[in-house]
Design a protein around this motif. Structure first.
Motif, PDB file in Angstrom:
ATOM      1  N   UNK A   1    -101.605  -0.961 -19.890  1.00  0.00           N
ATOM      2  CA  UNK A   1    -102.483  -0.012 -19.230  1.00  0.00           C
ATOM      3  C   UNK A   1    -103.787   0.125 -19.988  1.00  0.00           C
ATOM      4  N   UNK A   2    -104.518   1.196 -19.686  1.00  0.00           N
ATOM      5  CA  UNK A   2    -105.781   1.451 -20.364  1.00  0.00           C
ATOM      6  C   UNK A   2    -105.789   2.885 -20.876  1.00  0.00           C
ATOM      7  N   UNK A   3    -106.572   3.129 -21.919  1.00  0.00           N
ATOM      8  CA  UNK A   3    -106.710   4.518 -22.379  1.00  0.00           C
ATOM      9  C   UNK A   3    -107.816   5.204 -21.567  1.00  0.00           C
ATOM     10  N   UNK A   4    -108.155   6.432 -21.945  1.00  0.00           N
ATOM     11  CA  UNK A   4    -109.133   7.220 -21.189  1.00  0.00           C
ATOM     12  C   UNK A   4    -110.526   6.595 -21.191  1.00  0.00           C
ATOM     13  N   UNK A   5    -110.768   5.648 -22.101  1.00  0.00           N
ATOM     14  CA  UNK A   5    -112.091   5.037 -22.199  1.00  0.00           C
ATOM     15  C   UNK A   5    -112.099   3.610 -21.668  1.00  0.00           C
ATOM     16  N   UNK A   6    -111.000   3.220 -21.020  1.00  0.00           N
ATOM     17  CA  UNK A   6    -110.940   1.879 -20.447  1.00  0.00           C
ATOM     18  C   UNK A   6    -110.560   0.793 -21.429  1.00  0.00           C
ATOM     19  N   UNK A   7    -110.061   1.192 -22.599  1.00  0.00           N
ATOM     20  CA  UNK A   7    -109.651   0.201 -23.593  1.00  0.00           C
ATOM     21  C   UNK A   7    -108.230  -0.257 -23.264  1.00  0.00           C
ATOM     22  N   UNK A   8    -108.002  -1.562 -23.285  1.00  0.00           N
ATOM     23  CA  UNK A   8    -106.678  -2.104 -22.983  1.00  0.00           C
ATOM     24  C   UNK A   8    -105.652  -1.670 -24.020  1.00  0.00           C
ATOM     25  N   UNK A   9    -104.475  -1.285 -23.513  1.00  0.00           N
ATOM     26  CA  UNK A   9    -103.394  -0.843 -24.382  1.00  0.00           C
ATOM     27  C   UNK A   9    -102.211  -1.796 -24.227  1.00  0.00           C
ATOM     28  N   UNK A  10    -101.718  -2.294 -25.355  1.00  0.00           N
ATOM     29  CA  UNK A  10    -100.577  -3.206 -25.345  1.00  0.00           C
ATOM     30  C   UNK A  10     -99.277  -2.440 -25.137  1.00  0.00           C
ATOM     31  N   UNK A  11     -98.271  -3.155 -24.695  1.00  0.00           N
ATOM     32  CA  UNK A  11     -96.939  -2.580 -24.612  1.00  0.00           C
ATOM     33  C   UNK A  11     -96.341  -2.514 -26.027  1.00  0.00           C
ATOM     34  N   UNK A  12     -95.821  -1.352 -26.397  1.00  0.00           N
ATOM     35  CA  UNK A  12     -95.309  -1.155 -27.753  1.00  0.00           C
ATOM     36  C   UNK A  12     -94.200  -2.155 -28.083  1.00  0.00           C
ATOM     37  N   UNK A  13     -93.164  -2.190 -27.244  1.00  0.00           N
ATOM     38  CA  UNK A  13     -92.005  -3.048 -27.553  1.00  0.00           C
ATOM     39  C   UNK A  13     -92.377  -4.525 -27.616  1.00  0.00           C
ATOM     40  N   UNK A  14     -93.317  -4.914 -26.752  1.00  0.00           N
ATOM     41  CA  UNK A  14     -93.717  -6.323 -26.745  1.00  0.00           C
ATOM     42  C   UNK A  14     -94.556  -6.703 -27.963  1.00  0.00           C
ATOM     43  N   UNK A  15     -95.109  -5.694 -28.663  1.00  0.00           N
ATOM     44  CA  UNK A  15     -96.037  -5.968 -29.766  1.00  0.00           C
ATOM     45  C   UNK A  15     -95.366  -5.984 -31.129  1.00  0.00           C
ATOM     46  N   UNK A  16     -94.123  -5.490 -31.186  1.00  0.00           N
ATOM     47  CA  UNK A  16     -93.532  -5.305 -32.518  1.00  0.00           C
ATOM     48  C   UNK A  16     -92.440  -6.318 -32.828  1.00  0.00           C
ATOM     49  N   UNK A  17     -92.272  -6.531 -34.130  1.00  0.00           N
ATOM     50  CA  UNK A  17     -91.130  -7.297 -34.625  1.00  0.00           C
ATOM     51  C   UNK A  17     -89.910  -6.383 -34.642  1.00  0.00           C
ATOM     52  N   UNK A  18     -90.156  -5.142 -34.980  1.00  0.00           N
ATOM     53  CA  UNK A  18     -89.069  -4.176 -35.028  1.00  0.00           C
ATOM     54  C   UNK A  18     -89.471  -2.967 -35.842  1.00  0.00           C
ATOM     55  N   UNK A  19     -88.504  -2.080 -36.076  1.00  0.00           N
ATOM     56  CA  UNK A  19     -88.759  -0.873 -36.852  1.00  0.00           C
ATOM     57  C   UNK A  19     -87.672  -0.729 -37.905  1.00  0.00           C
ATOM     58  N   UNK A  20     -88.027  -0.074 -38.980  1.00  0.00           N
ATOM     59  CA  UNK A  20     -87.059   0.102 -40.051  1.00  0.00           C
ATOM     60  C   UNK A  20     -87.008   1.574 -40.431  1.00  0.00           C
ATOM     61  N   UNK A  21     -85.796   2.109 -40.457  1.00  0.00           N
ATOM     62  CA  UNK A  21     -85.591   3.496 -40.880  1.00  0.00           C
ATOM     63  C   UNK A  21     -85.887   3.584 -42.377  1.00  0.00           C
ATOM     64  N   UNK A  22     -86.876   4.413 -42.725  1.00  0.00           N
ATOM     65  CA  UNK A  22     -87.347   4.436 -44.113  1.00  0.00           C
ATOM     66  C   UNK A  22     -87.095   5.789 -44.770  1.00  0.00           C
ATOM     67  N   UNK A  23     -87.255   6.866 -44.014  1.00  0.00           N
ATOM     68  CA  UNK A  23     -87.120   8.203 -44.600  1.00  0.00           C
ATOM     69  C   UNK A  23     -88.160   9.136 -44.013  1.00  0.00           C
ATOM     70  N   UNK A  24     -88.266  10.321 -44.586  1.00  0.00           N
ATOM     71  CA  UNK A  24     -89.137  11.339 -44.013  1.00  0.00           C
ATOM     72  C   UNK A  24     -90.574  11.213 -44.523  1.00  0.00           C
ATOM     73  N   UNK A  25     -91.453  10.826 -43.642  1.00  0.00           N
ATOM     74  CA  UNK A  25     -92.872  10.781 -43.977  1.00  0.00           C
ATOM     75  C   UNK A  25     -93.322   9.506 -44.654  1.00  0.00           C
ATOM     76  N   UNK A  26     -92.998   8.334 -44.085  1.00  0.00           N
ATOM     77  CA  UNK A  26     -93.506   7.099 -44.683  1.00  0.00           C
ATOM     78  C   UNK A  26     -95.028   7.022 -44.558  1.00  0.00           C
ATOM     79  N   UNK A  27     -95.693   6.615 -45.625  1.00  0.00           N
ATOM     80  CA  UNK A  27     -97.160   6.579 -45.593  1.00  0.00           C
ATOM     81  C   UNK A  27     -97.685   5.157 -45.727  1.00  0.00           C
ATOM     82  N   UNK A  28     -97.606   4.629 -46.942  1.00  0.00           N
ATOM     83  CA  UNK A  28     -98.265   3.349 -47.219  1.00  0.00           C
ATOM     84  C   UNK A  28     -97.241   2.313 -47.662  1.00  0.00           C
ATOM     85  N   UNK A  29     -97.572   1.041 -47.456  1.00  0.00           N
ATOM     86  CA  UNK A  29     -96.658  -0.037 -47.810  1.00  0.00           C
ATOM     87  C   UNK A  29     -97.391  -1.110 -48.604  1.00  0.00           C
ATOM     88  N   UNK A  30     -96.743  -1.553 -49.676  1.00  0.00           N
ATOM     89  CA  UNK A  30     -97.294  -2.665 -50.467  1.00  0.00           C
ATOM     90  C   UNK A  30     -96.216  -3.735 -50.628  1.00  0.00           C
TER      91      UNK A  30
END
Ligand code: K7E
Ligand code: CUA
Length: 649
Positions: free
Chosen positions: A375-404
């Motif tokens: 779809x598109x956002x309010x400004x006409x910018x194309x929005x990808x499908x979330x599930x189609x864009x990801x490799x997956x998700x990992x349960x990390x804990x409460x409040x993950x911020x940065x990754x190195x």
């Protein structure tokens, strides 16, 4: 590898018994009794052995950490965690003579926030080393000033701030200063939306008139400076853009920016509306901004820009129509967006989510190429499908911020609410995580050469926001705390705590020390550190003089152990005085300083350095001038007099 004899002893040692014949406190020498006296465990002593760096030995790595709202950078050795230097960037600093009359004033004040308000501080967030082929090259480091939307260039040959540029579009930034893999650009993205270019708009017009922007500062490597005339920006929706990272290898040519206010909450607006805090936390998904900067470059070359305050800006409609900007949903009020070393994935930490989300670059590229959008956002910018864009998700804990990342394919995510560092594998999401408690409330996390295409592993640093019981109390304002973590073994281990006695260091990077090629002196004598050339006003020994031209007095002065020549300057009240100072020293570490009492003049004169100070002699009297660095046995004698004859005398 065989253990040193004392380590073999250590590995088998237990605390000495009370009736030990070994000497008690203060008589030193015996490891077992020292451990008993100080209550140290074996693990403590091993940690000490991993970090203790004997006198005269050098560190293997150097951290360059942000000094937060102290406005500076901090150089720290690893593994010793010895603080090596504060580098003045956005605020005056008197040791380095920065902001007290010398040439550095031009860097510090000249381009300070436009609009007539002089700004004398900054809020440094993300230092980034210059890169060549995705690897730190040790030549420069760039930092952003969140408070005043500025970017600074620090030259690592002398660890001095050489340039500060002001973003003429936005009022605050955050996603900066990130570099593309060959430092083609230093990227600075906005945080709090405002009308582009400044100017007034009521908050009620937030959606229509407030905007963000991604600024691409062109870096001229030859000159070592950002080139404003070759820079451009991409206009963004007012979504409160957050952390950003540049793609590399498989994602080269792209930039990724998180955001956390797709709700476009604008505060109470003086009416009965929710605080921005809660307004901005309604949506389950915000938007990861995906910018194709190679394509953006093309559009700029084709002139598909509008000009705001002299800056070429790709308008939001154009960015949307050409897919220079594409959005992907990301959960929820995210913070970090970190590209993996292979460039194949982008890891996003959702502050209000328990997962790290791994976006897959190949999928994103495919979807964009096929025009497969949800779809598109309010400004006409194309929005990808979330599930189609990801490799997956990992349960990390409460409040993950940065990754190195390390050199073994592991990721380390900072988890703010849990106060943990969580180790996991972004290529194998089934693999269990390992958590290490840190003290406390970790913000950023950093690893050795961690933002390159080939991280080194071994060291990770937890950059903690709170340290309430870690150090001797020094009043209600506490230092923040770095914890050095050894990740080379099967388990993560904290081996050193370092209080940071400055502003909050948001991010830092760690570079192999042998990549830094610092100079020992400015050669030849009389070199202006800001131009790297010998100043036409530098003097050799014997050429020192004072020239008067009406009310302008030029002093050509040399500085060498242990005198200033001339060491006596007499002017009339109301004269304008310019001091042209040349250090004739070339010996390493032979630094002098030059200060005039009561005139707020203070510069540092490293060996060979040229300095220039211009000021008005507007107060009559006798003012000692003296050397501020203990440079020789006759350092105290290295002084002189600045005399100002009163009007009519
Ligand atoms: Cu403090 Cu990168 Cu500005 Cu996170 S930011 S913690
Ligand atoms: Cu020169 Cu002290």
């Amino acid at each position: 590898m065989s253990l040193a004899p004392w380590l073999v002893f250590l590995a088998s040692c237990t605390p000495a018994p009370k009736e030990s014949p070994q000497p008690a406190a203060g008589t030193g020498g015996n490891l077992a009794s020292i451990m008993t006296e100080r209550g140290l465990s074996e693990a403590d002593v091993i940690a000490a052995a991993k970090t203790y760096t004997p006198s005269g030995k050098l560190d293997e790595y150097v951290i360059m950490a942000s000094g937060g709202h102290g406005g500076n950078l901090i150089a720290i050795g690893v593994p010793s965690m010895r603080i090596l230097k504060y580098v003045a960037v956005f605020g005056p600093e008197s040791w380095q003579g920065y902001g007290y009359g010398g040439l550095g004033d031009k860097v510090l004040y000249e381009d300070s926030r436009q609009g007539g308000k002089e700004v004398t501080w900054g809020d440094v967030h993300h230092p980034n080393f210059s890169e060549t082929n995705g690897d730190y090259d040790g030549e420069f480091i760039f930092v952003n000033d969140k408070a005043n939307a500025r970017v600074a260039v620090v030259d690592l040959k002398d660890f001095m701030t050489k340039q500060i540029v002001t973003n003429k579009l936005v009022m605050s930034d955050h996603g900066g200063a990130f570099v593309t893999p060959n430092t083609e650009y230093v990227v600075e993205t906005s945080q709090y939306a405002a009308p582009l270019g400044g100017g007034f708009e009521p908050l009620a017009n937030y959606k229509e008139k407030y905007r963000g922007a991604a600024m691409f500062w062109k870096f001229d490597r030859e000159k070592g400076r950002l080139d404003e005339s070759q820079s451009f920006a991409v206009e963004l929706p007012p979504y409160a853009q957050d952390l950003a990272d540049a793609g590399k290898l498989d994602s080269y040519g792209w930039v990724f920016i998180g955001s956390w206010n797709t709700e476009m909450g604008a505060g109470t607006e003086g009416q009965n509306k929710p605080y921005l805090e809660s307004a901005a936390s309604q949506n389950d998904m915000d938007y990861l901004h995906i910018i194709d900067w190679k394509k953006a470059e093309q559009l700029v070359a084709e002139g598909k820009t509008k000009v705001i305050n002299g800056v070429r800006v790709i308008p939001l409609e154009t960015a949307a129509a050409e897919n220079v900007l594409v959005l992907a949903p990301e959960p929820k009020s995210p913070h970090g967006a970190d590209v993996t070393p292979d460039g194949k994935a982008i890891v996003v930490g959702g502050k209000l989510d328990t997962h790290a989300t791994v976006f897959e670059m190949s999928k994103i590229k495919d979807l964009v190429a096929k025009g497969d959008f949800a779809g598109k956002d309010a400004y006409g910018v194309n929005v990808l499908d979330f599930q189609k864009s990801i490799r997956g998700q990992k349960e990390i804990g409460l409040g993950p911020l940065h990754t190195v990342f390390d050199n073994k394919g592991n990721a380390y995510t900072s988890v703010f609410l849990d106060s943990t560092v969580v180790k996991w594998n972004p290529s194998n999401l089934e693999q269990p995580t390992e958590a290490l408690s840190v003290q406390y409330n970790i913000g950023h996390i950093m690893s050795a050469e961690g933002d390159t295409v080939s991280p080194d592993g071994h060291w990770v640093v937890a950059m903690n926001k709170m340290a309430q019981d870690r150090y001797q109390p020094v009043g209600p304002l506490l230092p923040q705390s770095f914890q050095l973590i050894d990740v080379s073994g099967p388990q993560m281990e904290i081996v050193y705590d370092l209080p940071i006695p400055l502003g909050e260091p948001h991010y830092s990077q760690m570079i192999k020390a042998d990549k830094l090629k610092t100079i020992q002196a400015y050669t030849p004598a009389g070199t202006n550190p800001y131009t790297d050339e010998v100043s036409p006003n530098a003097v050799a020994a014997g050429q020192e003089r004072i020239e008067r031209n009406g009310k302008q007095v030029d002093v050509y002065m040399s500085v060498i152990r242990s005198h200033f020549t001339p060491d006596y300057i007499e002017v009339n009240e109301g004269d304008t005085v310019t001091l042209h100072m040349t250090s004739l020293e070339q010996a390493y570490d032979q630094t002098h300083g030059f200060a005039i009492d009561m005139y707020n003049v203070n510069v540092s004169m490293e060996p060979g350095r040229y300095e220039e100070v211009t000021f008005k002699a507007d107060r009559s009297g006798v003012f000692p001038m003296y050397c501020t660095e203990f440079c020789s046995a006759l350092h105290l004698e290295m002084m002189g007099y600045f005399l100002v004859k009163p009007k009519g005398a």
